[in-house]
Design an enzyme around this catalytic site. Structure first.
Site: not given
Ligand code: R5P
Length: 301
Positions: A194, A227-228
């Site tokens: 991603k 979101g991830t």
């Molecule tokens: C990103 O590199 C982190 O490891 C997490 O995947 C991310 O920070 C999660 O953030 P969100 O839930 O806002 O997508």
């Protein structure tokens, strides 16, 4: 550990973890007052002598992180003025750690800056859990012990593990963490590639590894907006994964509408730690594995 040398001070964002840690250390909670002046300024006052004692300050950098940090620093200052032998900080969730590079000219890099501010507390030791990236350890100028919740989460997941499950990292950066989790449970590993557009949206490019017909355990250091995970689950479903999806994460920050996004993903269970307080009621099953034994061991060493 109960040799009476600790006093545990509960930061406003970590009451339950502080109580659990005090119990594990067989230590009383420290007495202090946190007041607000009419103009909003905070003042901390430790209301007992700490001569000969180690003060353990527990705080979680949930929103508003800057206020939580200031409270921690004021408390550290109060403990020193109350003659604490050592001042130790337990801050399992390190906010700002994702800001480790500038995407554009002029963009501030918040991670090292926040770490410098934490370090200004001149702690004799700082204990954190699963920093976003291991390299972040180098940002701190106080001795840092980093504990990892990955084995703890693997142990929590084991009784619920469906047959043929695959551990999945929702991004390339978390692959090492997910690999450790996969090895602990003897699972194959898949990775979602991603890229992040901004603080709320991410774009998935492809899924690396075979997930067809297989239940998924997504492994991530934190869930902020969700979101991830939402984007990863979408891509994994397109790649034909089975309906059963669960998530294992150290820091369930659950900002904004993360809970709704996770519920819409059809999450069967969330496995997380108590690094940040987890809401009492959620629309999916939750298993919270306490970091307390790991934190207590890190302090006792
Ligand atoms: C990103 O590199 C982190 O490891 C997490 O995947 C991310 O920070 C999660 O953030 P969100 O839930 O806002 O997508």
């Amino acid at each position: 550990m109960g040799d009476g040398r600790f006093r545990v001070f509960a930061g406003s964002a970590a009451p339950a973890l502080s109580t659990a840690l005090a119990k594990a250390l067989d230590a009383p909670l420290g007495r202090f007052e946190l007041r607000r002046f009419p103009d909003g300024e905070a003042q901390a006052e430790v209301t007992e002598s700490l001569a000969g004692l180690d003060a353990v300050l527990v705080q979680s950098f949930t929103a508003p992180a800057a206020e939580r940090l200031l409270e921690l620093l004021l408390l550290a200052e109060g403990c020193r003025r109350a003659s604490a032998a050592r001042v130790l900080a337990v801050t399992p969730y390190m906010a700002y750690a994702r800001q480790d590079r500038a995407a554009r000219e002029g963009q501030a890099v918040g991670g090292p800056l926040f770490a410098a501010l934490v370090s200004s507390g001149r702690f004799d030791r700082l204990v954190a859990a699963d920093l976003h990236a291991e390299a972040g350890e180098g940002w701190f100028t106080v001795p840092l012990t980093q504990v990892s919740a990955i084995d703890l989460l693997a142990t929590a997941v084991r009784p619920f593990l469906p047959r043929d499950a695959v551990a999945v990292s929702p991004d390339l950066g978390g692959a090492k963490r997910a690999d450790r989790f996969a090895r602990a449970l003897g699972l194959p590993l898949a990775i979602v590639h991603k890229t992040r557009q901004d603080g709320r949206s991410v774009v998935v490019h492809r899924v690396l590894g075979d997930v067809r017909g297989r239940p998924i355990v997504l492994v991530d250091d934190m869930i902020a907006t969700g979101g991830t995970i939402e984007a990863a689950v979408g891509a994994l479903r397109e790649a034909g994964c089975a309906a059963n999806v669960c998530v294992a994460t150290t820091h369930a920050v659950l900002a904004e509408d993360a809970v709704r996004k996770l519920a819409n993903c059809g999450l069967s269970r969330l496995f997380c730690t108590d690094s940040v307080p987890v809401p009492a009621s959620l629309p999916f099953e939750v298993t919270v594995a306490s970091l307390t034994p790991l934190l207590a061991a890190a302090l006792g060493r």
